[in-house]
Design a protein around this motif. Structure first.
Motif: not given
Lengths: 113, 113
Positions: A31, A33, A35, A37, A42-43, A48, A50, A57, A90, A98, A102
């Motif tokens: 996985y 991702y 992000y 910030q 926050g983030l 992302y 998998v 999305k 980030f 799972g 992260q």
């Protein structure tokens, strides 16, 4: 042991320019991702993946595209940069099981003028 | 939808004081995980702890402790005898499914000498 590496660390763009942010991980994580910030928010998840060849999305995907052609790399593209995309970006990765923590890169500070 | 609220935007204390960072969450999932991350002034995100929804035991790691209360949907973080090196932004996060995290807005903690 690099972990998650983001390139570049800083960048200044003009409105309308395009660029690609590169994320590379050496932990064989499935996985990955992206992000952003922003102060007080926050983030927030942009996109992302998998697994190799897959993308999905997140919460704030508009204006961004991504590709995961190789398992270890996750690219974030801005086709036509806008001032609203000024942020710290980030990249993160995690194993396939799972619920695992992260692991984050050091971030890319992007300014759009 | 999942939501994480960190109502304390900024906290400032004097070194050696104890300080508690609040985290309240919302989810309809029966299985979920909660996380705390630390973002020091250097900007990277450091994983601190993961707690699953079935384990309400408090956890202590040195000067850090975490109090998970399912009845109040809270996962609070306490630093005992704070030190200047604890100054950072702290994020609480909640799993969304098995693949994604939802982050709170973050609490900026400043420890003054």
């Amino acid at each position: 042991n690099a972990g998650v590496t983001q390139t570049p660390k800083f960048r200044v763009l003009k409105t309308g320019q395009s660029m690609t942010l590169l994320c590379a991980q050496d932990m064989n994580h499935e996985y990955m991702y992206w992000y952003r910030q922003d102060p007080g928010m926050g983030l927030r998840l942009i996109h992302y993946s998998v697994g190799e060849g897959t993308t999905a999305k997140g919460e704030v995907p508009d204006g961004y595209n991504v590709s995961r052609l190789k398992k270890q790399n996750f690219l974030l593209g801005l086709e036509s940069a806008a001032p609203s995309q000024t942020s710290v970006y980030f990249c993160a990765s995690s194993p396939v099981w799972g619920y695992q923590p992260q692991h984050f890169g050091d971030g890319t500070r992007l300014s759009i003028l | 939808a999942q939501k994480v609220t960190q109502a304390q935007t900024e906290i400032s204390v004097v070194e050696k004081e104890d300080v508690t960072l609040d985290c309240v969450y919302e989810t309809r999932d029966t299985t979920y995980y909660l996380f705390w991350y630390k973002q020091p002034p250097s900007g990277e995100l450091v994983f601190l702890i993961r707690r699953n929804s079935f384990d309400e035991q408090n956890e202590i790691s040195g000067r850090y402790s975490w109090n998970f209360q399912k009845s109040t949907s809270s996962f609070n973080f306490t630093i005992t005898a704070s030190q200047v090196v604890d100054s950072a932004v702290y994020f609480c996060a909640l799993t969304q499914g098995a693949q994604k995290l939802v982050f709170g807005q973050g609490t900026r903690l400043t420890i003054n000498p």
